[in-house]
Design an enzyme around this catalytic site. Structure first.
Site, PDB file in Angstrom:
ATOM      1  N   LYS A  86       5.567 -11.664  -6.564  1.00 36.91           N
ATOM      2  CA  LYS A  86       6.688 -11.588  -6.141  1.00 36.91           C
ATOM      3  C   LYS A  86       7.189 -12.778  -5.224  1.00 36.91           C
ATOM      4  CE  LYS A  86       6.244  -6.977  -6.702  1.00 36.91           C
ATOM      5  NZ  LYS A  86       5.520  -5.979  -5.949  1.00 36.91           N
ATOM      6  N   SER A 109       1.387  -7.899  -0.432  1.00 29.40           N
ATOM      7  CA  SER A 109       2.442  -7.490  -0.530  1.00 29.40           C
ATOM      8  C   SER A 109       2.633  -5.925  -0.456  1.00 29.40           C
ATOM      9  CB  SER A 109       3.270  -7.831  -1.835  1.00 29.40           C
ATOM     10  OG  SER A 109       2.395  -7.044  -3.015  1.00 29.40           O
ATOM     11  N   TYR A 162     -11.519   0.574 -15.086  1.00 31.87           N
ATOM     12  CA  TYR A 162     -11.692   0.251 -13.687  1.00 31.87           C
ATOM     13  C   TYR A 162     -12.697   0.144 -12.854  1.00 31.87           C
ATOM     14  CZ  TYR A 162     -10.374   0.453  -8.731  1.00 31.87           C
ATOM     15  OH  TYR A 162     -10.221   0.145  -7.326  1.00 31.87           O
ATOM     16  N   SER A 163     -13.410   1.294 -13.016  1.00 31.76           N
ATOM     17  CA  SER A 163     -15.006   1.228 -12.582  1.00 31.76           C
ATOM     18  C   SER A 163     -15.694   0.059 -13.134  1.00 31.76           C
ATOM     19  CB  SER A 163     -15.730   2.497 -12.991  1.00 31.76           C
ATOM     20  OG  SER A 163     -15.142   3.642 -12.404  1.00 31.76           O
ATOM     21  N   ALA A 164     -15.655  -0.184 -14.465  1.00 32.27           N
ATOM     22  CA  ALA A 164     -16.403  -1.238 -15.008  1.00 32.27           C
ATOM     23  C   ALA A 164     -16.051  -2.523 -14.542  1.00 32.27           C
ATOM     24  CB  ALA A 164     -16.384  -1.248 -16.669  1.00 32.27           C
ATOM     25  N   SER A 165     -14.798  -2.849 -14.083  1.00 34.91           N
ATOM     26  CA  SER A 165     -14.290  -4.093 -13.532  1.00 34.91           C
ATOM     27  C   SER A 165     -15.020  -4.306 -12.323  1.00 34.91           C
ATOM     28  CB  SER A 165     -12.699  -4.476 -13.662  1.00 34.91           C
ATOM     29  OG  SER A 165     -12.270  -3.185 -12.569  1.00 34.91           O
ATOM     30  N   LYS A 166     -14.929  -3.170 -11.523  1.00 33.44           N
ATOM     31  CA  LYS A 166     -15.601  -3.297  -9.943  1.00 33.44           C
ATOM     32  C   LYS A 166     -16.883  -3.248 -10.082  1.00 33.44           C
ATOM     33  CE  LYS A 166     -11.647  -2.821  -7.701  1.00 33.44           C
ATOM     34  NZ  LYS A 166     -10.954  -3.869  -6.895  1.00 33.44           N
ATOM     35  N   THR A 210      -2.240   3.890  -0.650  1.00 33.44           N
ATOM     36  CA  THR A 210      -1.404   2.781  -0.934  1.00 33.44           C
ATOM     37  C   THR A 210      -0.417   2.995  -2.051  1.00 33.44           C
ATOM     38  OG1 THR A 210      -3.002   1.770  -2.645  1.00 33.44           O
ATOM     39  CG2 THR A 210      -3.598   1.595  -0.223  1.00 33.44           C
ATOM     40  N   SER A 253     -13.943  -4.556  -3.616  1.00 34.42           N
ATOM     41  CA  SER A 253     -14.545  -3.621  -4.897  1.00 34.42           C
ATOM     42  C   SER A 253     -13.873  -2.484  -4.698  1.00 34.42           C
ATOM     43  CB  SER A 253     -15.899  -3.943  -4.894  1.00 34.42           C
ATOM     44  OG  SER A 253     -16.624  -3.068  -5.779  1.00 34.42           O
TER      45      SER A 253
HETATM   46  N1  NAP Z   1      -6.090   2.612  -3.043  1.00 33.33           N
HETATM   47  C1  NAP Z   1      -7.374   2.877  -3.268  1.00 33.33           C
HETATM   48  O1  NAP Z   1      -7.721   4.201  -3.126  1.00 33.33           O
HETATM   49  C2  NAP Z   1      -8.412   1.781  -3.342  1.00 33.33           C
HETATM   50  C3  NAP Z   1      -9.813   2.399  -3.267  1.00 33.33           C
HETATM   51  C4  NAP Z   1     -10.723   1.289  -3.656  1.00 33.33           C
HETATM   52  C5  NAP Z   1     -10.585   0.051  -3.946  1.00 33.33           C
HETATM   53  N2  NAP Z   1      -9.064  -0.492  -3.881  1.00 33.33           N
HETATM   54  C6  NAP Z   1      -8.951  -1.594  -4.193  1.00 33.33           C
HETATM   55  O2  NAP Z   1      -8.213  -2.397  -3.251  1.00 33.33           O
HETATM   56  C7  NAP Z   1      -7.556  -3.452  -3.692  1.00 33.33           C
HETATM   57  C8  NAP Z   1      -5.944  -3.467  -3.134  1.00 33.33           C
HETATM   58  O3  NAP Z   1      -5.452  -2.257  -3.962  1.00 33.33           O
HETATM   59  P1  NAP Z   1      -4.325  -1.479  -2.919  1.00 33.33           P
HETATM   60  O4  NAP Z   1      -4.923   0.037  -3.098  1.00 33.33           O
HETATM   61  O5  NAP Z   1      -3.936  -1.851  -1.688  1.00 33.33           O
HETATM   62  O6  NAP Z   1      -3.181  -1.087  -4.038  1.00 33.33           O
HETATM   63  P2  NAP Z   1      -1.606  -1.621  -4.018  1.00 33.33           P
HETATM   64  O7  NAP Z   1      -1.132  -1.182  -2.886  1.00 33.33           O
HETATM   65  O8  NAP Z   1      -0.984  -1.398  -5.481  1.00 33.33           O
HETATM   66  O9  NAP Z   1      -1.847  -3.356  -3.798  1.00 33.33           O
HETATM   67  C9  NAP Z   1      -2.403  -4.046  -4.970  1.00 33.33           C
HETATM   68  C10 NAP Z   1      -1.970  -5.502  -4.575  1.00 33.33           C
HETATM   69  O10 NAP Z   1      -2.477  -6.433  -5.707  1.00 33.33           O
HETATM   70  C11 NAP Z   1      -1.304  -7.181  -6.248  1.00 33.33           C
HETATM   71  N3  NAP Z   1      -1.513  -7.563  -7.793  1.00 33.33           N
HETATM   72  C12 NAP Z   1      -1.614  -6.558  -8.626  1.00 33.33           C
HETATM   73  N4  NAP Z   1      -1.733  -7.282  -9.671  1.00 33.33           N
HETATM   74  C13 NAP Z   1      -1.669  -8.652  -9.553  1.00 33.33           C
HETATM   75  C14 NAP Z   1      -1.687  -9.755 -10.181  1.00 33.33           C
HETATM   76  N5  NAP Z   1      -2.008  -9.915 -11.635  1.00 33.33           N
HETATM   77  N6  NAP Z   1      -1.472 -11.018  -9.475  1.00 33.33           N
HETATM   78  C15 NAP Z   1      -1.506 -10.987  -8.305  1.00 33.33           C
HETATM   79  N7  NAP Z   1      -1.411 -10.036  -7.541  1.00 33.33           N
HETATM   80  C16 NAP Z   1      -1.410  -8.689  -8.023  1.00 33.33           C
HETATM   81  C17 NAP Z   1      -0.192  -6.669  -5.994  1.00 33.33           C
HETATM   82  O11 NAP Z   1       0.930  -7.533  -5.349  1.00 33.33           O
HETATM   83  P3  NAP Z   1       2.338  -8.031  -6.257  1.00 33.33           P
HETATM   84  O12 NAP Z   1       2.527  -6.585  -7.237  1.00 33.33           O
HETATM   85  O13 NAP Z   1       3.239  -8.211  -5.128  1.00 33.33           O
HETATM   86  O14 NAP Z   1       2.075  -9.211  -7.068  1.00 33.33           O
HETATM   87  C18 NAP Z   1      -0.422  -5.960  -4.324  1.00 33.33           C
HETATM   88  O15 NAP Z   1      -0.046  -6.875  -3.334  1.00 33.33           O
HETATM   89  C19 NAP Z   1      -7.594  -3.209  -5.162  1.00 33.33           C
HETATM   90  O16 NAP Z   1      -8.641  -4.440  -5.630  1.00 33.33           O
HETATM   91  C20 NAP Z   1      -8.027  -2.236  -5.481  1.00 33.33           C
HETATM   92  O17 NAP Z   1      -8.831  -1.805  -6.650  1.00 33.33           O
HETATM   93  C21 NAP Z   1      -7.941   0.554  -3.736  1.00 33.33           C
END
Ligand code: NAP
Length: 286
Positions: free
Chosen positions: A45, A21, A162-166, A197, A148
């Site tokens: 959602k 989403s 967060y780091s530990a989960s990754k 994001t 990750s």
């Molecule tokens: N942004 C960064 O700088 C960054 C860097 C490294 C890694 N990442 C990783 O990239 C991945 C995506 O993150 P993003 O940056 O795209 O963040 P985002 O824009 O906040 O998107 C997070 C997504 O995860 C979903 N989500 C969250 N909690 C959930 C739950 N309990 N059940 C199901 N869906 C859930 C949300 O969907 P709904 O809220 O619609 O359910 C949303 O679609 C994550 O694993 C994050 O750790 C991000």
């Protein structure tokens, strides 16, 4: 169309993508749809598949259908996988992307907050993997791509849960690769660095990390820097391209960082002495 899977190269592969989403998941769903993939994206959602009408379609025959999923719930994970299998007969690719971050010092983060972090990022991924594996084993093929983070290889102060989960996801996939390879299933990790994001605004601050905390000023400084870096980070489309690359590769490497800068940092981490890595991380985020 049922069960076409890998029969037509990249086209028409069935992808189950969690967290579609927003951010990286949304960009990846659209990137893959444009290239003919049949994408089942998830969100807490989403109301459910609407009378078989896709949420979005592309000229290349791809589509995105949104299905409801809360990765914290075992039954929700099971239902999401069953829904896709009933529709398609197979799942070619699982992209476990749903995730969030909790920030605060270790002392200020309660066990309940730490458990919540692991429940989404680690157990959420584990649930999805466990539910797709029986079908992938029967198919004799499949690909599991776990999102990750660079923080899964370099732990960030005030983002330790967060780091530990990754880090835990990195360990999981390293073992998973061996276990599932004999069944024709390939597992790998994609490690984004700072990406623009909704992640930044969705970040949860530990309840005890407010002004009364002895860590407060250092925590705020670190978090401000992190938030600024994220908002100046790469576009989620850049991560989507790397994820697509991991689908296309016949034999995907175990891990792929996004962007030359992060690849260089992770390479240096392996070469530099630990004290120097610690000093550099401290200069940035401590
Ligand atoms: N942004 C960064 O700088 C960054 C860097 C490294 C890694 N990442 C990783 O990239 C991945 C995506 O993150 P993003 O940056 O795209 O963040 P985002 O824009 O906040 O998107 C997070 C997504 O995860 C979903 N989500 C969250 N909690 C959930 C739950 N309990 N059940 C199901 N869906 C859930 C949300 O969907 P709904 O809220 O619609 O359910 C949303 O679609 C994550 O694993 C994050 O750790 C991000």
């Amino acid at each position: 169309m049922k069960g076409m899977g890998f029969m037509s190269g990249n086209n028409n592969q069935v992808v189950l993508l969690t967290g579609a989403s927003s951010g990286i998941g949304k960009a990846t769903a659209e990137w893959l749809m444009e290239r003919g993939f049949r994408v089942y994206g998830t969100s807490r959602k989403a109301a459910g598949i609407m009378d078989g009408k896709p949420y979005k379609t592309s000229a290349s025959g791809g589509f995105i259908e949104m299905i409801p999923l809360d990765v914290n719930s075992e039954s929700s994970a099971e239902n999401a996988v069953r829904t896709v299998l009933e529709r398609e007969g197979s799942i070619d690719v699982l992209i476990s992307n749903a995730g969030m971050g909790i920030a605060g010092s270790i002392e200020d983060t309660s066990i309940r907050e730490a458990e919540k972090q692991f429940d989404v990022n680690f157990f959420g991924t584990l649930r999805m993997i466990r539910h797709v594996l029986p079908a992938m084993r029967k198919q004799g093929r499949g690909r599991i791509i776990v999102i990750s983070s660079v923080a899964g290889l370099i732990s960030i102060p005030y983002q330790s849960m967060y780091s530990a989960s990754k880090y835990a996801l990195e360990a999981l996939v390293e073992a998973l690769r061996h276990e599932v390879a004999p069944f024709g299933i390939k597992a790998c990790l994609v490690e984004p660095g700072d990406t623009r994001t909704g992640f930044t605004s969705s970040r949860v601050i530990a309840e005890a990390a407010g002004e009364a905390s002895p860590y407060y000023s250092r925590f705020r400084k670190s978090l401000d820097r992190m938030e600024q870096d994220e908002q100046n980070g790469v576009s989620p489309e850049k991560v989507a391209r790397v994820i697509h690359g991991m689908i296309k590769r016949r034999n995907p490497p175990i891990r792929r960082a996004v962007g030359l800068g992060y690849k260089a940092i992770l390479f240096l981490k392996r070469l530099l002495p630990s004290w120097l890595v610690e000093k550099l991380v401290g200069m940035l985020y401590a």
